[in-house]
Design a protein around this motif. Structure first.
Motif, mmCIF file in Angstrom:
data_model
loop_
_atom_site.group_PDB
_atom_site.id
_atom_site.type_symbol
_atom_site.label_atom_id
_atom_site.label_comp_id
_atom_site.label_asym_id
_atom_site.label_seq_id
_atom_site.Cartn_x
_atom_site.Cartn_y
_atom_site.Cartn_z
ATOM 1 N N LYS A 1 0.839 -1.191 0.000
ATOM 2 C CA LYS A 1 0.000 0.000 0.000
ATOM 3 C C LYS A 1 0.879 1.248 0.000
ATOM 4 C CE LYS A 1 -4.051 2.055 2.231
ATOM 5 N NZ LYS A 1 -5.073 1.868 3.290
ATOM 6 N N PRO A 2 0.691 2.141 -0.977
ATOM 7 C CA PRO A 2 1.541 3.339 -1.044
ATOM 8 C C PRO A 2 1.361 4.223 0.190
ATOM 9 C CG PRO A 2 0.345 2.999 -3.113
ATOM 10 C CD PRO A 2 -0.257 2.075 -2.094
ATOM 11 N N GLU A 3 2.442 4.903 0.599
ATOM 12 C CA GLU A 3 2.358 5.830 1.722
ATOM 13 C C GLU A 3 1.504 7.033 1.364
ATOM 14 O OE1 GLU A 3 6.126 6.892 3.300
ATOM 15 O OE2 GLU A 3 6.748 4.819 3.678
ATOM 16 N N VAL A 4 1.595 7.451 0.095
ATOM 17 C CA VAL A 4 0.787 8.575 -0.381
ATOM 18 C C VAL A 4 -0.171 8.044 -1.431
ATOM 19 C CG1 VAL A 4 0.788 10.827 -1.505
ATOM 20 C CG2 VAL A 4 2.660 10.207 0.050
ATOM 21 N N MET A 5 -1.479 8.132 -1.165
ATOM 22 C CA MET A 5 -2.478 7.564 -2.056
ATOM 23 C C MET A 5 -2.817 8.524 -3.185
ATOM 24 S SD MET A 5 -2.971 4.663 -0.613
ATOM 25 C CE MET A 5 -4.483 4.081 -1.383
ATOM 26 N N ASN A 6 -3.100 7.956 -4.360
ATOM 27 C CA ASN A 6 -3.560 8.742 -5.498
ATOM 28 C C ASN A 6 -5.045 9.056 -5.300
ATOM 29 O OD1 ASN A 6 -4.430 9.689 -8.033
ATOM 30 N ND2 ASN A 6 -2.895 8.471 -9.112
ATOM 31 N N THR A 7 -5.367 10.329 -5.233
ATOM 32 C CA THR A 7 -6.755 10.731 -4.989
ATOM 33 C C THR A 7 -7.463 11.203 -6.259
ATOM 34 O OG1 THR A 7 -6.032 12.963 -4.387
ATOM 35 C CG2 THR A 7 -6.273 11.359 -2.590
ATOM 36 N N ASP A 8 -6.851 10.985 -7.430
ATOM 37 C CA ASP A 8 -7.511 11.360 -8.677
ATOM 38 C C ASP A 8 -8.788 10.548 -8.848
ATOM 39 O OD1 ASP A 8 -5.441 13.064 -9.225
ATOM 40 O OD2 ASP A 8 -4.380 11.682 -10.553
ATOM 41 N N PRO A 9 -9.834 11.134 -9.439
ATOM 42 C CA PRO A 9 -11.089 10.386 -9.631
ATOM 43 C C PRO A 9 -10.879 9.180 -10.529
ATOM 44 C CG PRO A 9 -11.127 12.481 -10.814
ATOM 45 C CD PRO A 9 -9.915 12.511 -9.943
ATOM 46 N N ASN A 10 -11.527 8.085 -10.159
ATOM 47 C CA ASN A 10 -11.390 6.838 -10.910
ATOM 48 C C ASN A 10 -12.047 6.952 -12.279
ATOM 49 O OD1 ASN A 10 -10.304 4.234 -10.828
ATOM 50 N ND2 ASN A 10 -12.277 3.320 -10.357
ATOM 51 N N GLY A 11 -11.515 6.203 -13.253
ATOM 52 C CA GLY A 11 -12.121 6.151 -14.574
ATOM 53 C C GLY A 11 -13.276 5.171 -14.622
ATOM 54 N N LEU A 12 -13.887 5.055 -15.790
ATOM 55 C CA LEU A 12 -14.986 4.110 -15.975
ATOM 56 C C LEU A 12 -14.470 2.679 -15.854
ATOM 57 C CD1 LEU A 12 -16.919 5.649 -18.997
ATOM 58 C CD2 LEU A 12 -17.568 5.716 -16.584
ATOM 59 N N GLU A 13 -15.191 1.859 -15.109
ATOM 60 C CA GLU A 13 -14.882 0.437 -14.984
ATOM 61 C C GLU A 13 -16.116 -0.367 -15.369
ATOM 62 O OE1 GLU A 13 -12.954 -0.775 -11.422
ATOM 63 O OE2 GLU A 13 -11.846 1.107 -11.213
ATOM 64 N N VAL A 14 -15.909 -1.648 -15.620
ATOM 65 C CA VAL A 14 -16.991 -2.521 -16.069
ATOM 66 C C VAL A 14 -17.572 -3.262 -14.877
ATOM 67 C CG1 VAL A 14 -17.637 -4.408 -17.607
ATOM 68 C CG2 VAL A 14 -15.873 -2.774 -18.310
ATOM 69 N N SER A 15 -18.883 -3.317 -14.806
ATOM 70 C CA SER A 15 -19.567 -4.026 -13.733
ATOM 71 C C SER A 15 -20.726 -4.817 -14.324
ATOM 72 C CB SER A 15 -20.065 -3.052 -12.668
ATOM 73 O OG SER A 15 -20.581 -3.742 -11.553
ATOM 74 N N SER A 16 -21.414 -5.550 -13.460
ATOM 75 C CA SER A 16 -22.567 -6.350 -13.878
ATOM 76 C C SER A 16 -23.454 -6.605 -12.682
ATOM 77 C CB SER A 16 -22.112 -7.684 -14.469
ATOM 78 O OG SER A 16 -23.231 -8.507 -14.756
ATOM 79 N N VAL A 17 -24.746 -6.825 -12.935
ATOM 80 C CA VAL A 17 -25.672 -7.218 -11.867
ATOM 81 C C VAL A 17 -26.503 -8.422 -12.304
ATOM 82 C CG1 VAL A 17 -25.808 -4.953 -10.773
ATOM 83 C CG2 VAL A 17 -27.356 -5.498 -12.660
ATOM 84 N N THR A 18 -25.989 -9.152 -13.312
ATOM 85 C CA THR A 18 -26.675 -10.351 -13.812
ATOM 86 C C THR A 18 -25.678 -11.496 -13.809
ATOM 87 O OG1 THR A 18 -28.023 -8.969 -15.260
ATOM 88 C CG2 THR A 18 -28.018 -11.336 -15.707
ATOM 89 N N PHE A 19 -26.030 -12.604 -13.115
ATOM 90 C CA PHE A 19 -25.067 -13.678 -12.916
ATOM 91 C C PHE A 19 -25.722 -15.041 -13.166
ATOM 92 C CE2 PHE A 19 -24.175 -10.158 -10.031
ATOM 93 C CZ PHE A 19 -22.880 -9.824 -10.405
ATOM 94 N N SER A 20 -24.857 -16.032 -13.346
ATOM 95 C CA SER A 20 -25.356 -17.405 -13.495
ATOM 96 C C SER A 20 -24.248 -18.382 -13.141
ATOM 97 C CB SER A 20 -25.817 -17.661 -14.944
ATOM 98 O OG SER A 20 -24.702 -17.702 -15.822
ATOM 99 N N ILE A 21 -24.648 -19.622 -12.929
ATOM 100 C CA ILE A 21 -23.720 -20.751 -12.956
ATOM 101 C C ILE A 21 -24.063 -21.533 -14.209
ATOM 102 C CG2 ILE A 21 -23.016 -22.898 -11.850
ATOM 103 C CD1 ILE A 21 -23.326 -21.578 -9.171
ATOM 104 N N ASN A 22 -23.091 -21.697 -15.081
ATOM 105 C CA ASN A 22 -23.330 -22.166 -16.447
ATOM 106 C C ASN A 22 -24.330 -21.220 -17.112
ATOM 107 O OD1 ASN A 22 -21.471 -24.196 -16.065
ATOM 108 N ND2 ASN A 22 -22.989 -25.748 -15.600
#
Length: 469
Positions: free
Chosen positions: A196-217
């Motif tokens: 863990k860095p001693e000084v954290m980057n506080t720049d706003p995060n970029g777009l990331e990929v997420s999901s709310v639909t899941f399955s097994i097979n």
């Protein structure tokens, strides 16, 4: 030992005949042992939830392919889409020209065209196959599609007597972009964070990929048939995290998993755990003793993820109750539990690799750096054939990264300061702000891709090309 029963395929999967002995052939003329057709498919997660995607042979997951270790095989791939495609044989030690990776020089399967893969599958164990096409900002390409399936390389030995063999792929669907990611699936919060860095980057995060639909097979929890078992059975469950997005946990109410292999390789110390954690691309083979009759739910221990579909009902014969979910007492998963205390072989060379995230480095997306650079790292990582290397991963990001080295086996030697040995893998999850070390022997000449198995991370710089001198 011989199988006590034939393999059971869950819906959406088909057994393939064992590969016949053939000679390698670069052409696509004549018969092949296996034919894979890439084309649009529909996936019925539930009666009122039908998705359209790209899959293999009309399904997603694609057919379960079984090959014999050391026996040459030919696979004809027919691409019925308008996009160039690649089929990657994940976990196999095969030449780069058939590994299914653009960066290594594998030719694409052209749109509306075909190509033949010819190789000798090894090593034995649970592998898988999937698209290795880049996606970038297009969430309808690459690993975001339904192009994945189990690949079982049968060897001379057997993992033990069991009554059922199940192939269970954990999967997310309908990806979308967001700036707020809740990483409920990361390593336990009490883990040390040596990087863990001693000084954290506080720049706003970029777009990331997420999901709310899941399955097994191909089925979400509550749809499709349950897994049917009998009291006293030993069930071999072969798990795969086929997600392009996240690492995932899985638990089975009232039962424990005896982990016998990871990424297809037997572990030195098979052990019982309540919860499995699989990084994207990882596999775990576990035996479950069916000794607690009832109707149970096997699923993600996180309520939101399980209720959104990541689960399946396990029903004992003669039991007719409402499925019951019992929260596991522990969701901690520690690789070193399954390892040996013996000291690993001393490497010839050590390569330090620092992982960093640059928020909105490819605006609006994040970029990822290895030793301060994004791909390609031209001639930065050059291997000498036959030498033993230790890779030390220093993860200075707030994500747990499943790191995959193509065409080679990795031996885990450290995880967050814990020493271990004998755990052979092809994909290792490096905890967020954590450290891991792996050893491998440079015994597969040719270009070799190293990358995070989360699609967006790989697309935006988190990969490097290893070369042989």
């Amino acid at each position: 030992m011989a199988l006590a029963a034939t393999a059971k395929m869950l819906r959406g999967q088909m057994p393939m005949p064992p590969a016949a002995h053939t000679s390698p052939d670069a052409s696509t003329q004549g018969n092949a042992d296996i034919t894979l057709t890439i084309a649009p498919v529909t996936v019925e997660l539930a009666p009122e939830r039908v998705l359209s995607t790209i899959g293999y042979n009309g399904t997603s997951p694609g057919p379960v392919l079984r090959m014999r270790e050391g026996r040459p095989v030919t696979v004809n791939v027919i691409n019925q889409t308008d996009t160039p495609e690649l089929v990657h044989w994940h976990g196999l030690a095969i030449p780069p020209e058939v590994d299914g990776v653009e960066e290594e020089g594998t030719p694409f399967v052209p749109p509306q065209g075909r190509r033949r893969y010819s190789f000798t599958p090894r090593p034995a164990g649970s592998r898988w196959y999937h698209s290795h096409a880049m996606a970038y900002s297009d969430l309808h390409k690459g690993a975001y599609t339904g192009q994945f399936g189990f690949l079982m390389i049968d060897g001379a030995s057997d993992p033990g007597a069991y009554d059922q063999e199940l192939f269970l792929a954990l999967r997310d669907w309908e990806p979308f972009y967001t700036t707020s990611m809740e990483d409920e699936d990361e390593m336990a919060q009490n883990d040390p964070q040596p990087e863990k860095p001693e000084v954290m980057n506080t720049d706003p995060n970029g777009l990331e990929v997420s999901s709310v639909t899941f399955s097994i097979n191909d089925k979400s929890l509550g749809a499709g048939e349950p897994i049917r078992v009998k009291q006293g059975q030993r069930v071999l469950m072969r798990f795969l995290n086929a997600s392009a997005i996240e690492n995932r946990r899985i638990s089975l109410s009232g039962h424990q998993f005896k982990v016998i292999s990871m990424d297809g390789s037997p572990v030195p110390n098979p052990a019982l755990v309540e919860t499995l954690l699989l990084g994207a691309g990882e596999r775990i083979d576990a035996v479950v003793e069916m000794n607690h009759p009832g109707v149970w739910i096997m699923g993600a221990p996180e309520d939101a993820i399980r209720n959104a579909g990541l689960g399946v009902v396990v029903e004992y014969a003669g039991q007719h109750k409402q499925p019951l979910w019992v929260k596991p007492a522990s969701i901690v998963f520690d690789y070193s539990v399954f390892g040996s205390n013996a000291a690993p072989r001393t490497p010839d060379h050590t390569i330090e690799m620092i992982f960093e995230k640059l928020p909105r480095g490819a605006s609006p997306f994040n970029t990822f750096l290895v030793n301060g650079k994004s791909y390609p790292h031209e001639r930065e990582f050059v291997l000498e054939q036959g030498k033993r290397y230790r890779l030390v991963f220093r993860n200075r990001t707030d994500d747990a990264h499943p790191m995959h080295l193509h065409r080679h086996l990795l031996e885990l030697t450290e995880i967050n300061g814990k020493k271990t040995s004998g755990i052979m893998k092809d994909t290792v999850v490096v905890p967020y702000y954590g450290r891991a070390a792996v050893d491998f022997t440079a015994d597969q000449p040719g270009l070799t891709l190293f990358h995070c198995h989360i699609q967006q991370h790989m697309d935006y710089g988190f990969k490097a090309l290893f070369r042989y001198a």
